[in-house]
Design an enzyme around this catalytic site. Structure first.
Site, PDB file in Angstrom:
ATOM      1  N   ASP A 283      -1.343 -13.215 -18.735  1.00 50.18           N
ATOM      2  CA  ASP A 283      -0.211 -13.579 -19.607  1.00 50.18           C
ATOM      3  C   ASP A 283      -0.704 -14.333 -20.847  1.00 50.18           C
ATOM      4  OD1 ASP A 283       2.083 -13.054 -17.453  1.00 50.18           O
ATOM      5  OD2 ASP A 283       0.505 -14.244 -16.511  1.00 50.18           O
TER       6      ASP A 283
ATOM      7  N   GLU B 225       6.612 -10.466 -27.561  1.00 48.25           N
ATOM      8  CA  GLU B 225       6.617  -9.071 -27.119  1.00 48.25           C
ATOM      9  C   GLU B 225       8.040  -8.534 -27.146  1.00 48.25           C
ATOM     10  OE1 GLU B 225       6.045  -7.026 -22.896  1.00 48.25           O
ATOM     11  OE2 GLU B 225       4.133  -7.754 -23.706  1.00 48.25           O
TER      12      GLU B 225
ATOM     13  N   ASP C 180       4.076 -14.224 -24.719  1.00 49.64           N
ATOM     14  CA  ASP C 180       4.223 -13.111 -23.770  1.00 49.64           C
ATOM     15  C   ASP C 180       5.330 -13.542 -22.810  1.00 49.64           C
ATOM     16  OD1 ASP C 180       3.611 -10.681 -22.415  1.00 49.64           O
ATOM     17  OD2 ASP C 180       2.559 -11.849 -20.904  1.00 49.64           O
TER      18      ASP C 180
END
Length: 197
Positions: free
Chosen positions: A146, A73, A12
């Site tokens: 996160d 991501e 992330d």
């Protein structure tokens, strides 16, 4: 005989906090937590030093846990340009390190991840954390958010692409196939030029 499981490193991306999660996913979609954490960089450091800190943290996880694939991501436009720039830079570091370690990389949008994990593309952070904890049979919700997002990315990739059988690797995304084809054509062109000279 090689294990019929896929080990995925989920990232992330973030410049201040970069979530990292490693999971093993079997062909029956059952999953096991291998590693979870966050790499933090000091906001007072110059940008190049901050990126080096993130790279060192990711590199350590890649070397210790030897994932089969990296999922990060996908960066998308946000209102805060400063935030999206840091996310894009960190994402680039993760993709570069995947290439250096000879493993494929894939990107997934937040909506894809939420839909894969909860069945609902607009799920909130708590819903994602709750489902990640349930899937991985954790006693508590993964923290911070996160880290939970990184685990969700890893699970999303494994479930969407399917865990490979022994000897298989994760499939390339269309963008990865295009990049690989472009690199191959470039190598062929350079070889042809050298052979003429």
């Amino acid at each position: 005989m090689a294990s019929a499981r896929l080990r995925v490193l989920g990232v992330d991306p973030g410049l201040t906090r970069c979530g990292i999660g490693v999971v093993d996913v079997a062909r029956d979609r059952s999953a096991r937590l291998v590693h979870v954490g966050v790499v933090r960089s000091d906001t007072g450091l110059p940008i190049e030093r901050r990126l080096a800190v993130i790279a060192a943290g990711l590199r350590a996880v890649l070397e210790e846990h030897a994932p089969d694939v990296l999922a990060v991501e996908r960066v998308f436009a946000q209102h805060n340009r400063h935030s999206v720039m840091g996310t894009a830079q960190t994402s680039g570091i993760a993709l570069l390190l995947a290439a250096e370690h000879g493993i494929p990389a894939a990107t997934h949008t937040p909506t894809e991840v939420k839909a894969a994990i909860t069945g609902y593309g607009s799920a909130d952070k708590l819903q994602v954390q709750t489902m990640v904890a349930r899937v991985l049979r954790l006693d508590a919700l993964p923290q911070p958010a996160d880290a939970a997002d990184a685990l969700a990315l890893a699970l999303c990739h494994a479930w969407r692409g399917g865990a490979p059988t022994a000897g298989q690797t994760a499939p390339l995304t269309p963008a990865q196939r295009a990049w690989t084809d472009a690199e191959r054509r470039s190598r062929v062109a350079r070889t042809n030029v050298r052979s003429r000279g």
